[in-house]
Design a protein around this motif. Structure first.
Motif, PDB file in Angstrom:
ATOM      1  N   SER A 182       0.850  -1.192   0.000  1.00  0.00           N
ATOM      2  CA  SER A 182       0.000   0.000   0.000  1.00  0.00           C
ATOM      3  C   SER A 182       0.885   1.241   0.000  1.00  0.00           C
ATOM      4  CB  SER A 182      -0.932   0.007   1.215  1.00  0.00           C
ATOM      5  OG  SER A 182      -0.172   0.060   2.424  1.00  0.00           O
ATOM      6  N   LEU A 183       0.428   2.244  -0.728  1.00  0.00           N
ATOM      7  CA  LEU A 183       1.171   3.500  -0.845  1.00  0.00           C
ATOM      8  C   LEU A 183       0.385   4.621  -0.191  1.00  0.00           C
ATOM      9  CD1 LEU A 183       2.278   3.209  -4.601  1.00  0.00           C
ATOM     10  CD2 LEU A 183       3.311   2.167  -2.579  1.00  0.00           C
ATOM     11  N   SER A 184       1.100   5.616   0.262  1.00  0.00           N
ATOM     12  CA  SER A 184       0.460   6.771   0.898  1.00  0.00           C
ATOM     13  C   SER A 184       1.325   8.018   0.727  1.00  0.00           C
ATOM     14  CB  SER A 184       0.213   6.487   2.381  1.00  0.00           C
ATOM     15  OG  SER A 184       1.446   6.281   3.062  1.00  0.00           O
ATOM     16  N   SER A 185       0.797   9.116   1.239  1.00  0.00           N
ATOM     17  CA  SER A 185       1.520  10.410   1.217  1.00  0.00           C
ATOM     18  C   SER A 185       1.956  10.802  -0.194  1.00  0.00           C
ATOM     19  CB  SER A 185       2.734  10.356   2.150  1.00  0.00           C
ATOM     20  OG  SER A 185       2.343  10.066   3.468  1.00  0.00           O
ATOM     21  N   PHE A 186       0.991  10.771  -1.108  1.00  0.00           N
ATOM     22  CA  PHE A 186       1.286  11.140  -2.502  1.00  0.00           C
ATOM     23  C   PHE A 186       1.474  12.662  -2.582  1.00  0.00           C
ATOM     24  CE2 PHE A 186      -1.443   7.410  -2.465  1.00  0.00           C
ATOM     25  CZ  PHE A 186      -0.636   6.494  -3.130  1.00  0.00           C
ATOM     26  N   LYS A 187       2.548  13.050  -3.241  1.00  0.00           N
ATOM     27  CA  LYS A 187       2.878  14.477  -3.274  1.00  0.00           C
ATOM     28  C   LYS A 187       3.651  14.796  -4.539  1.00  0.00           C
ATOM     29  CE  LYS A 187       5.020  18.073  -0.384  1.00  0.00           C
ATOM     30  NZ  LYS A 187       5.789  18.325   0.859  1.00  0.00           N
ATOM     31  N   VAL A 188       3.437  16.007  -5.067  1.00  0.00           N
ATOM     32  CA  VAL A 188       4.202  16.481  -6.217  1.00  0.00           C
ATOM     33  C   VAL A 188       4.563  17.961  -5.965  1.00  0.00           C
ATOM     34  CG1 VAL A 188       2.114  17.071  -7.524  1.00  0.00           C
ATOM     35  CG2 VAL A 188       4.293  16.810  -8.707  1.00  0.00           C
ATOM     36  N   ILE A 232       4.988   6.249 -12.790  1.00  0.00           N
ATOM     37  CA  ILE A 232       4.453   7.589 -12.545  1.00  0.00           C
ATOM     38  C   ILE A 232       3.991   8.159 -13.874  1.00  0.00           C
ATOM     39  CG2 ILE A 232       4.880   9.849 -11.506  1.00  0.00           C
ATOM     40  CD1 ILE A 232       5.292   7.436  -9.617  1.00  0.00           C
ATOM     41  N   GLN A 233       2.770   8.691 -13.844  1.00  0.00           N
ATOM     42  CA  GLN A 233       2.172   9.264 -15.043  1.00  0.00           C
ATOM     43  C   GLN A 233       1.878  10.736 -14.769  1.00  0.00           C
ATOM     44  OE1 GLN A 233      -2.088   8.618 -16.073  1.00  0.00           O
ATOM     45  NE2 GLN A 233      -1.272   7.418 -17.830  1.00  0.00           N
ATOM     46  N   VAL A 234       2.491  11.639 -15.578  1.00  0.00           N
ATOM     47  CA  VAL A 234       2.296  13.088 -15.420  1.00  0.00           C
ATOM     48  C   VAL A 234       1.519  13.604 -16.625  1.00  0.00           C
ATOM     49  CG1 VAL A 234       3.391  15.334 -15.106  1.00  0.00           C
ATOM     50  CG2 VAL A 234       4.467  13.268 -14.160  1.00  0.00           C
ATOM     51  N   LEU A 235       0.405  14.245 -16.363  1.00  0.00           N
ATOM     52  CA  LEU A 235      -0.458  14.780 -17.422  1.00  0.00           C
ATOM     53  C   LEU A 235      -0.471  16.301 -17.360  1.00  0.00           C
ATOM     54  CD1 LEU A 235      -3.502  12.373 -16.912  1.00  0.00           C
ATOM     55  CD2 LEU A 235      -1.648  12.119 -18.566  1.00  0.00           C
ATOM     56  N   ASP A 236      -0.371  16.962 -18.537  1.00  0.00           N
ATOM     57  CA  ASP A 236      -0.455  18.423 -18.552  1.00  0.00           C
ATOM     58  C   ASP A 236      -1.894  18.863 -18.717  1.00  0.00           C
ATOM     59  OD1 ASP A 236      -1.110  17.992 -21.175  1.00  0.00           O
ATOM     60  OD2 ASP A 236       0.738  18.819 -22.006  1.00  0.00           O
ATOM     61  N   GLN A 237      -2.052  20.190 -19.015  1.00  0.00           N
ATOM     62  CA  GLN A 237      -3.399  20.754 -19.114  1.00  0.00           C
ATOM     63  C   GLN A 237      -4.206  20.145 -20.270  1.00  0.00           C
ATOM     64  OE1 GLN A 237      -0.564  22.385 -19.224  1.00  0.00           O
ATOM     65  NE2 GLN A 237      -0.413  23.695 -17.393  1.00  0.00           N
ATOM     66  N   LYS A 238      -3.506  19.645 -21.287  1.00  0.00           N
ATOM     67  CA  LYS A 238      -4.181  19.045 -22.450  1.00  0.00           C
ATOM     68  C   LYS A 238      -4.320  17.525 -22.311  1.00  0.00           C
ATOM     69  CE  LYS A 238      -2.492  22.612 -25.622  1.00  0.00           C
ATOM     70  NZ  LYS A 238      -1.729  22.886 -26.846  1.00  0.00           N
ATOM     71  N   ASN A 239      -4.023  17.036 -21.108  1.00  0.00           N
ATOM     72  CA  ASN A 239      -4.120  15.601 -20.819  1.00  0.00           C
ATOM     73  C   ASN A 239      -3.095  14.803 -21.622  1.00  0.00           C
ATOM     74  OD1 ASN A 239      -5.477  13.881 -19.048  1.00  0.00           O
ATOM     75  ND2 ASN A 239      -6.704  12.994 -20.718  1.00  0.00           N
ATOM     76  N   THR A 240      -1.994  15.430 -21.944  1.00  0.00           N
ATOM     77  CA  THR A 240      -0.907  14.776 -22.652  1.00  0.00           C
ATOM     78  C   THR A 240       0.062  14.190 -21.644  1.00  0.00           C
ATOM     79  OG1 THR A 240      -1.079  16.342 -24.492  1.00  0.00           O
ATOM     80  CG2 THR A 240       0.988  15.098 -24.287  1.00  0.00           C
ATOM     81  N   VAL A 241       0.510  12.944 -21.910  1.00  0.00           N
ATOM     82  CA  VAL A 241       1.462  12.302 -21.007  1.00  0.00           C
ATOM     83  C   VAL A 241       2.846  12.874 -21.294  1.00  0.00           C
ATOM     84  CG1 VAL A 241       2.501  10.138 -20.276  1.00  0.00           C
ATOM     85  CG2 VAL A 241       0.081  10.212 -20.913  1.00  0.00           C
ATOM     86  N   ASN A 292      -0.294  10.676 -11.463  1.00  0.00           N
ATOM     87  CA  ASN A 292      -0.900   9.411 -11.007  1.00  0.00           C
ATOM     88  C   ASN A 292       0.209   8.414 -10.686  1.00  0.00           C
ATOM     89  OD1 ASN A 292      -3.612  10.310 -11.468  1.00  0.00           O
ATOM     90  ND2 ASN A 292      -3.297   9.956 -13.672  1.00  0.00           N
ATOM     91  N   PHE A 293      -0.001   7.650  -9.616  1.00  0.00           N
ATOM     92  CA  PHE A 293       0.989   6.685  -9.138  1.00  0.00           C
ATOM     93  C   PHE A 293       0.419   5.269  -9.329  1.00  0.00           C
ATOM     94  CE2 PHE A 293       1.412  10.663  -6.972  1.00  0.00           C
ATOM     95  CZ  PHE A 293       2.770  10.871  -6.844  1.00  0.00           C
ATOM     96  N   PHE A 294       1.180   4.402 -10.036  1.00  0.00           N
ATOM     97  CA  PHE A 294       0.694   3.065 -10.387  1.00  0.00           C
ATOM     98  C   PHE A 294       1.612   1.982  -9.828  1.00  0.00           C
ATOM     99  CE2 PHE A 294      -1.258   5.709 -13.588  1.00  0.00           C
ATOM    100  CZ  PHE A 294      -2.502   5.127 -13.820  1.00  0.00           C
ATOM    101  N   ASP A 295       0.965   0.904  -9.327  1.00  0.00           N
ATOM    102  CA  ASP A 295       1.666  -0.353  -9.054  1.00  0.00           C
ATOM    103  C   ASP A 295       1.211  -1.306 -10.155  1.00  0.00           C
ATOM    104  OD1 ASP A 295       2.823  -2.652  -8.176  1.00  0.00           O
ATOM    105  OD2 ASP A 295       1.825  -2.711  -6.220  1.00  0.00           O
ATOM    106  N   LYS A 296       2.057  -1.442 -11.153  1.00  0.00           N
ATOM    107  CA  LYS A 296       1.671  -2.098 -12.408  1.00  0.00           C
ATOM    108  C   LYS A 296       0.481  -1.351 -13.001  1.00  0.00           C
ATOM    109  CE  LYS A 296       3.587  -6.606 -11.227  1.00  0.00           C
ATOM    110  NZ  LYS A 296       3.352  -8.054 -11.050  1.00  0.00           N
ATOM    111  N   ILE A 299      -3.894   1.801 -10.215  1.00  0.00           N
ATOM    112  CA  ILE A 299      -3.600   3.144  -9.710  1.00  0.00           C
ATOM    113  C   ILE A 299      -3.686   3.130  -8.186  1.00  0.00           C
ATOM    114  CG2 ILE A 299      -6.012   3.907  -9.950  1.00  0.00           C
ATOM    115  CD1 ILE A 299      -4.826   6.701 -10.688  1.00  0.00           C
ATOM    116  N   MET A 300      -2.663   3.656  -7.559  1.00  0.00           N
ATOM    117  CA  MET A 300      -2.579   3.633  -6.093  1.00  0.00           C
ATOM    118  C   MET A 300      -2.903   4.978  -5.451  1.00  0.00           C
ATOM    119  SD  MET A 300      -1.737   0.494  -5.802  1.00  0.00           S
ATOM    120  CE  MET A 300      -1.296   0.322  -4.078  1.00  0.00           C
ATOM    121  N   GLY A 301      -2.768   6.060  -6.209  1.00  0.00           N
ATOM    122  CA  GLY A 301      -3.054   7.387  -5.694  1.00  0.00           C
ATOM    123  C   GLY A 301      -2.754   8.456  -6.712  1.00  0.00           C
ATOM    124  N   SER A 302      -3.037   9.683  -6.376  1.00  0.00           N
ATOM    125  CA  SER A 302      -2.791  10.788  -7.308  1.00  0.00           C
ATOM    126  C   SER A 302      -2.518  12.081  -6.531  1.00  0.00           C
ATOM    127  CB  SER A 302      -3.969  10.958  -8.252  1.00  0.00           C
ATOM    128  OG  SER A 302      -5.136  11.282  -7.537  1.00  0.00           O
TER     129      SER A 302
END
Length: 308
Positions: A182-188, A232-241, A292-296, A299-302
C-alpha cells in the motif's frame, strides 16, 4: 281193475309235470344269466365312461393350473429384475405345454403323468426364481440403504470440504490482500535550481526545472521483499502524457502509458520513494499538472500541482 286205470293215468301226468318243471328251471336260469351278463356289460360301459371322465377332468385341472402358473410368471416378469429374461423363458415353456395339452385328445395316463411332472417342474422353477427375486430385492434394499448412508457421509464431507475451501479462499484472499503493498503520502512539487546547484521549491512555471513526485511504501511484514517498481504518469493541461510517454502491457488487455519509473528495494519496512520529471527541452507552462501513481496497472493514488 280200477286201481290199474288210476296208475296208468298218473304216470303220464307226472312225466308232463316233470318236463314242465325242468323247462321252467331252464328258463329261469337262462333269464338270470342273461340279466347278469347285461349288468356286467353295463358296468363295464360305466367304468369305461368313468375312466374317460377322470382323465378329462385331470387334463382340465392340469391346464387350469398352467393358466394360473402363467399368470404368476406374468406378475413376476413385471418386477423387471435381473431374472426377467429367465422368467420369460420359463413362461414360454408353460405356454408351450398348454398348447400341447390343448391339442391332446383323450391323453393316456402316461401322458397325464408327464404333464403333471412338467407342471411340477415349472412350479418349482417359479418358486426358485421368486426366492431369488426376494433375495435380490433384499440385497438391493441393503445396498440402497448403504448408498444412502454413504451419500449422507459424502454430503457431510462435501459440506465440510466446501467450508474448508471457502475458508481457504478467504484466507488466500486475506493473505493476498495483506501481502499487497500500500502506498500513501502522494505528493508532487516543483523545483527550481540555484546557481549553486541547490534545489528549492517553487510555484512559478518559468522557474520550474523539474517536478518531483514522491510517496511512501507502507511497511508490510507479509509482503514479498525485493525490488519493487512503480510507474508515474504526469499529465499536462491538455491531458498529454509528459516525459517518456511509453506504453507498457501487463497482460489481460491491460496497458499503461507512463512518464517515468521509480523503484525501491523493499524489505518489509516503510520506504520513501520519489522520482523526477525534468523540463529538458520542454519548459513547464502555466497551469495544473496531474500526477498518477501506479503499481503495475493498478492506480494507487494521485496528486496535482498548479504552476503560476
Amino acid at each position: 281193475m280200477k286201481k290199474q286205470n288210476e296208475i296208468k293215468w298218473f304216470k303220464p301226468l307226472f312225466t308232463m309235470i316233470l318236463v314242465l318243471g325242468v323247462g321252467a328251471a331252464v328258463l329261469v336260469f337262462s333269464n338270470e344269466s342273461s340279466y347278469e351278463n347285461e349288468i356286467d356289460l353295463k358296468t363295464e360301459k360305466v367304468s369305461g365312461i368313468s375312466g374317460i371322465n377322470k382323465e378329462y377332468n385331470e387334463q382340465k385341472n392340469i391346464l387350469d393350473s398352467l393358466i394360473t402358473l402363467k399368470a404368476a410368471y406374468d406378475i413376476a416378469i413385471q418386477e423387471k429384475t435381473a431374472l426377467s429374461e429367465q422368467l420369460e423363458l420359463e413362461r414360454k415353456n408353460v405356454e408351450n405345454l398348454m398348447e400341447i395339452i390343448k391339442a391332446s385328445e383323450n391323453p393316456s395316463s402316461a401322458q397325464l403323468k408327464i404333464f403333471r411332472s412338467q407342471l411340477s417342474d415349472s412350479k418349482a422353477a417359479l418358486e426358485n426364481k421368486i426366492l431369488e427375486i426376494k433375495k435380490l430385492k433384499s440385497q438391493n434394499k441393503n445396498l440402497l440403504t448403504e448408498i444412502e448412508s454413504q451419500n449422507v457421509v459424502m454430503y457431510k464431507q462435501k459440506a465440510e470440504n466446501d467450508t474448508l475451501i471457502l475458508k481457504q479462499k478467504k484466507l488466500e484472499s486475506t493473505l493476498k490482500d495483506a501481502s499487497k503493498l500500500s502506498l500513501s503520502s502522494f505528493k508532487v512539487i516543483a523545483l527550481r535550481e540555484k546557481s549553486s546547484g541547490v534545489e528549492l521549491e517553487t510555484t512559478k512555471a518559468k522557474n520550474t526545472k523539474k517536478l518531483k513526485a514522491s510517496f511512501i511504501v507502507n511497511g508490510n511484514a507479509v509482503a514479498k521483499t525485493g525490488k519493487k517498481v512503480f510507474y508515474i504518469q504526469v499529465l499536462d493541461q491538455k491531458n498529454t502524457v509528459l516525459g517518456d510517454n511509453k506504453l507498457i502491457e501487463f497482460g489481460n488487455d491491460k496497458a499503461l502509458v507512463y512518464s517515468f519509473i521509480v523503484s525501491t528495494d523493499f524489505q518489509g519496512k516503510s520506504a520513501n520513494v520519489y522520482g523526477v520529471l525534468n523540463a529538458n527541452e520542454n519548459p513547464f507552462k502555466k497551469g495544473t499538472y496531474f500526477v498518477n501513481f501506479f503499481d503495475k496497472q493498478e492506480i494507487m493514488g494521485s496528486a496535482s500541482i498548479t504552476l503560476e
